[in-house]
Motif scaffolding. Structure first.
Motif, mmCIF file in Angstrom:
data_model
loop_
_atom_site.group_PDB
_atom_site.id
_atom_site.type_symbol
_atom_site.label_atom_id
_atom_site.label_comp_id
_atom_site.label_asym_id
_atom_site.label_seq_id
_atom_site.Cartn_x
_atom_site.Cartn_y
_atom_site.Cartn_z
ATOM 1 N N SER A 109 43.695 -9.273 20.643
ATOM 2 C CA SER A 109 44.859 -9.748 21.189
ATOM 3 C C SER A 109 44.640 -9.776 22.639
ATOM 4 C CB SER A 109 45.767 -8.447 20.989
ATOM 5 O OG SER A 109 45.398 -7.273 21.396
ATOM 6 N N GLN A 110 43.263 -9.565 23.046
ATOM 7 C CA GLN A 110 43.263 -9.604 24.417
ATOM 8 C C GLN A 110 42.090 -10.932 24.958
ATOM 9 O OE1 GLN A 110 40.977 -5.783 25.174
ATOM 10 N NE2 GLN A 110 42.959 -4.964 26.281
ATOM 11 N N ILE A 111 41.958 -11.521 23.896
ATOM 12 C CA ILE A 111 41.021 -12.606 23.904
ATOM 13 C C ILE A 111 41.833 -14.294 23.954
ATOM 14 C CG2 ILE A 111 38.994 -14.058 22.978
ATOM 15 C CD1 ILE A 111 38.241 -11.453 21.606
ATOM 16 N N ASP A 112 41.573 -14.937 25.140
ATOM 17 C CA ASP A 112 41.962 -16.310 24.965
ATOM 18 C C ASP A 112 40.872 -17.311 24.758
ATOM 19 O OD1 ASP A 112 44.703 -15.858 25.500
ATOM 20 O OD2 ASP A 112 44.343 -15.349 27.675
ATOM 21 N N LEU A 113 40.739 -18.264 24.142
ATOM 22 C CA LEU A 113 39.782 -18.882 23.715
ATOM 23 C C LEU A 113 39.425 -20.179 24.776
ATOM 24 C CD1 LEU A 113 39.918 -19.592 20.025
ATOM 25 C CD2 LEU A 113 38.563 -17.818 20.951
ATOM 26 N N GLU A 114 38.409 -19.965 25.598
ATOM 27 C CA GLU A 114 38.341 -21.143 26.561
ATOM 28 C C GLU A 114 37.101 -21.896 26.145
ATOM 29 O OE1 GLU A 114 37.816 -19.131 30.376
ATOM 30 O OE2 GLU A 114 39.419 -18.118 30.251
ATOM 31 N N VAL B 31 28.077 -14.124 24.066
ATOM 32 C CA VAL B 31 28.164 -14.472 22.571
ATOM 33 C C VAL B 31 29.024 -15.301 22.259
ATOM 34 C CG1 VAL B 31 28.660 -13.163 20.265
ATOM 35 C CG2 VAL B 31 27.531 -12.012 22.162
ATOM 36 N N ALA B 32 28.700 -16.306 21.343
ATOM 37 C CA ALA B 32 29.830 -17.430 20.919
ATOM 38 C C ALA B 32 30.660 -16.693 19.893
ATOM 39 C CB ALA B 32 28.925 -18.526 20.273
ATOM 40 N N ILE B 33 32.283 -17.158 20.437
ATOM 41 C CA ILE B 33 33.049 -16.593 19.300
ATOM 42 C C ILE B 33 34.037 -17.442 18.547
ATOM 43 C CG2 ILE B 33 33.380 -14.320 20.704
ATOM 44 C CD1 ILE B 33 35.903 -15.472 21.943
ATOM 45 N N ALA B 34 33.511 -18.966 19.065
ATOM 46 C CA ALA B 34 34.286 -20.135 18.245
ATOM 47 C C ALA B 34 33.589 -21.417 18.497
ATOM 48 C CB ALA B 34 35.868 -20.279 19.029
ATOM 49 N N TYR B 35 33.862 -22.010 17.520
ATOM 50 C CA TYR B 35 32.899 -23.316 17.540
ATOM 51 C C TYR B 35 33.676 -24.395 16.724
ATOM 52 C CZ TYR B 35 29.200 -26.994 16.251
ATOM 53 O OH TYR B 35 28.670 -27.882 15.952
ATOM 54 N N VAL C 162 34.494 -22.554 13.216
ATOM 55 C CA VAL C 162 33.964 -21.543 13.042
ATOM 56 C C VAL C 162 34.498 -20.368 13.998
ATOM 57 C CG1 VAL C 162 31.859 -20.230 12.861
ATOM 58 C CG2 VAL C 162 31.907 -22.631 12.216
ATOM 59 N N LEU C 163 34.959 -19.060 13.550
ATOM 60 C CA LEU C 163 35.356 -18.200 14.379
ATOM 61 C C LEU C 163 34.746 -16.849 14.009
ATOM 62 C CD1 LEU C 163 39.414 -18.425 14.801
ATOM 63 C CD2 LEU C 163 37.942 -18.195 16.719
ATOM 64 N N HIS C 164 34.323 -16.186 14.916
ATOM 65 C CA HIS C 164 33.821 -14.993 14.937
ATOM 66 C C HIS C 164 34.568 -14.045 13.915
ATOM 67 C CE1 HIS C 164 31.581 -11.124 15.464
ATOM 68 N NE2 HIS C 164 30.579 -11.878 15.996
ATOM 69 N N PRO C 165 34.167 -13.208 13.182
ATOM 70 C CA PRO C 165 35.138 -12.494 12.240
ATOM 71 C C PRO C 165 35.868 -11.461 13.120
ATOM 72 C CG PRO C 165 32.728 -12.024 11.589
ATOM 73 C CD PRO C 165 32.708 -13.470 12.449
#
Length: 326
Positions: free
Chosen positions: A5-10, A63-67, A88-91
């Motif tokens: 909940s604290q993450i915004d994908l940039e 660390v990559a969290i989204a692609y 791809v989203l990190h689990p």
């Protein structure tokens, strides 16, 4: 890691130097099929020159969290416009809304390019992802069958099969050898022609573009997972009539069959079988414990051969389509 909940994908444009991060992300998404960083980097260098694409990545603490990837071949008049996406989203950070948002980004880019049909390939075990695609109206149109062969449990039977195939090839006057032992100066041009014909015989919904020779050469002979002493060819007289090779990841992951195919004129004679058996016998000699392969679900001859050799089915890959006009 930080709570979801604290993450915004940039998202930012991905560079070649990000390929290792994406390999780690792919591995986190599917640990049963680890992605090799050297192979990931290579595949990014092997994009067809005529292809148009975009790649985006989001990181958190290095660390990559989204692609997000979207691409399409050059449009041709009178040919349906297909575009492919990979999400791809990190689990640890996966949510339905994030996955939906990334699909929307990829689809919006393709739509701006004039794409008509979006294609996504998703493993059957990734049930959460499939539900998101299903909710968007995507439908399964094809299924890629994936297989794994246990080289330890099946060792004796496989080596016996390879020996039997060698005898049958001798009886037919067909030579099976590795490319490094072939002295014909025209061998690469001939090999390209056989590969191209076999490639375009693979069942497919999306048109398979012609790969120019220089791109084909890069795919095969600048590939860190393939070398000429592990690329097997079949010769009948002066002609190359088939090829098969296993791609061995340099860092991590499973060896996968890169390609097996023969000229249309020689099919039904066991030449593809003999080539595949040689690659497997070589893999056993190299100490590999397992080999994997993927084939279209409608490619009956190769599916039959896989079953004969002892391959066991693993997670299939679903080809999903959605019309952007819907």
């Amino acid at each position: 890691m930080t709570a979801k909940s604290q993450i915004d994908l940039e998202l930012r444009p991905a560079e070649l130097s990000d390929s290792e991060l994406v390999a780690d992300l792919e591995t986190a998404r599917n640990p049963e099929d680890p992605r090799d960083p050297a192979m990931q980097r290579f595949w990014w260098t092997a994009d067809p020159a005529a292809e148009v694409r975009t790649r985006l990545i989001a990181e958190l603490d290095g660390v990559a969290i989204a692609y997000v990837m979207a691409r399409h071949a050059a449009w041709k008049a009178g040919v349906r416009r297909f575009g492919s996406i990979r999400i791809v989203l990190h689990p640890d950070h996966w949510t339905v809304s994030r996955h939906q948002h990334l699909i929307e980004i990829a689809e919006s880019w393709l739509k701006s390019e004039g794409c008509e049909t979006v294609v996504a390939m998703v493993g059957e075990k990734l049930e959460n992802e499939l539900r998101v695609f299903d909710a968007r109206g995507c439908r399964e149109v094809r299924r890629g069958r994936q297989w794994e062969l246990d080289l330890i449990a099946n060792r004796d039977r496989l080596l016996a099969g390879a020996e039997l195939s060698r005898k049958r090839m001798v009886e037919q006057g067909v030579r099976i050898l590795t490319l490094d032992k072939d002295a014909d100066p025209n061998r690469l041009a001939d090999l390209y022609e056989v590969w191209d014909a076999a490639e375009h015989d693979i069942p497919s919904t999306v048109p398979i573009p012609v790969t120019p020779y220089d791109e084909w050469y890069h795919l095969w002979f600048e590939n860190p997972g393939v070398c000429s002493d592990r690329l097997w060819i079949a010769r009948e007289g002066d002609a190359i009539v088939g090829l098969s090779a296993i791609e061995y990841p340099p860092v991590r992951g499973f060896p996968w069959t890169a390609f097996t195919g023969t000229s249309p004129a020689v099919r039904g004679r066991g030449i593809a079988r003999a080539l595949k058996y040689e690659t497997i016998a070589q893999a056993i000699g190299l100490g590999s414990e397992r080999v994997r392969t993927q084939n279209d679900g409608e490619n009956a001859p190769i599916l039959h051969l896989n079953a004969e050799m002892g391959y066991m089915p693993i997670d299939p890959v679903l080809e999903l389509h959605r019309e952007l006009s819907e």
